[in-house]
Design an enzyme around this catalytic site. Structure first.
Site, PDB file in Angstrom:
ATOM      1  N   CYS A 120       0.835  -1.206   0.000  1.00  0.00           N
ATOM      2  CA  CYS A 120       0.000   0.000   0.000  1.00  0.00           C
ATOM      3  C   CYS A 120       0.864   1.248   0.000  1.00  0.00           C
ATOM      4  O   CYS A 120       1.554   1.543   0.988  1.00  0.00           O
ATOM      5  CB  CYS A 120      -0.918  -0.036   1.224  1.00  0.00           C
ATOM      6  SG  CYS A 120      -1.789   1.506   1.572  1.00  0.00           S
ATOM      7  N   CYS A 123       0.071   3.851   2.685  1.00  0.00           N
ATOM      8  CA  CYS A 123       0.524   3.355   3.992  1.00  0.00           C
ATOM      9  C   CYS A 123       2.011   3.625   4.172  1.00  0.00           C
ATOM     10  O   CYS A 123       2.465   4.040   5.242  1.00  0.00           O
ATOM     11  CB  CYS A 123       0.272   1.850   4.107  1.00  0.00           C
ATOM     12  SG  CYS A 123      -1.440   1.341   3.882  1.00  0.00           S
TER      13      CYS A 123
END
Length: 218
Positions: A118, A121
């Protein structure tokens, strides 16, 4: 793929189309992550387009500012505020050690749902590292990897010099659902010393946002 009926079908009758396959949890997270990263890139490539003049500036760590995928993207975020956090779970960290969430009660907890694949993230990690370094006695950051294996987590944590516990969430949909619903990642849940949820962020949060909310709980 669905099984076809073994019996013969009458002439000129079309076989019913197979039902759509339900999207897996991981596929949904991947899709949300790709959309989130695409929005961030578009905002970076088009300076001034749709920028809120009152939005906070980027943090020193390079974390992108709050935008369409940050706070406010999920109406359930506000509903979580003030509820008792489900801290009765025990999970394994990436080193195989049992971690009881309830053992951190009395500190401020920043529980971050994330994954190695991600992009948004990854953008939050420097801010989380810095916050853990700044408030080692009062704060614990917990990185809950939603579907990564230990073989992926260990080198990733070493590469980015993650200084907080990394929890293995692969197969622990029960914990994700308890803090959810999670429609994508990253999601960060800030829990006060009393064990109540003080804030839930769906999408990228800045270091300034997190620090302001943490200080209010100290």
């Amino acid at each position: 793929m669905t099984d076809q009926d073994s019996g013969s079908q009458p002439p000129n009758s079309a076989a019913p189309p197979p039902p759509e396959r339900a999207m897996s949890r991981t596929a949904a997270f991947v899709a949300m992550g790709v959309v989130a990263l695409a929005i961030v890139l578009l905002m970076m490539l088009r300076p001034g387009a749709g920028v809120d003049p009152d939005a906070p500036p980027p943090s020193a760590s390079g974390t992108p500012p709050a935008g369409p995928i940050a706070e406010g993207s999920d109406p359930n975020d506000a509903l979580a505020t003030g509820k008792d956090a489900p801290l009765h779970y025990t999970l394994k960290d990436m080193n195989g050690v049992d971690v009881q969430l309830a053992s951190f009660k009395g500190k401020v907890i920043l529980l971050n749902f994330w994954a190695t694949w991600c992009g948004p993230c990854r953008a939050e990690i420097p801010a989380l590292i810095d916050l853990q370094s700044r408030y080692p006695d009062d704060l614990v950051v917990l990185g809950f990897s939603v579907d990564d294996t230990v073989d992926k987590l260990k080198p990733y944590a070493a590469q980015y010099k993650i200084n907080y516990p990394v929890l293995v969430g692969n197969g622990r949909e029960d914990v994700q659902d308890a803090f959810g619903p999670l429609w994508g990642i990253p999601v960060s849940v800030i829990i006060g010393r009393d064990g109540r949820i003080a804030k839930k962020h769906s999408g990228i949060g800045t270091k300034e946002q997190f620090e302001q909310e943490i200080k209010a709980l100290l």
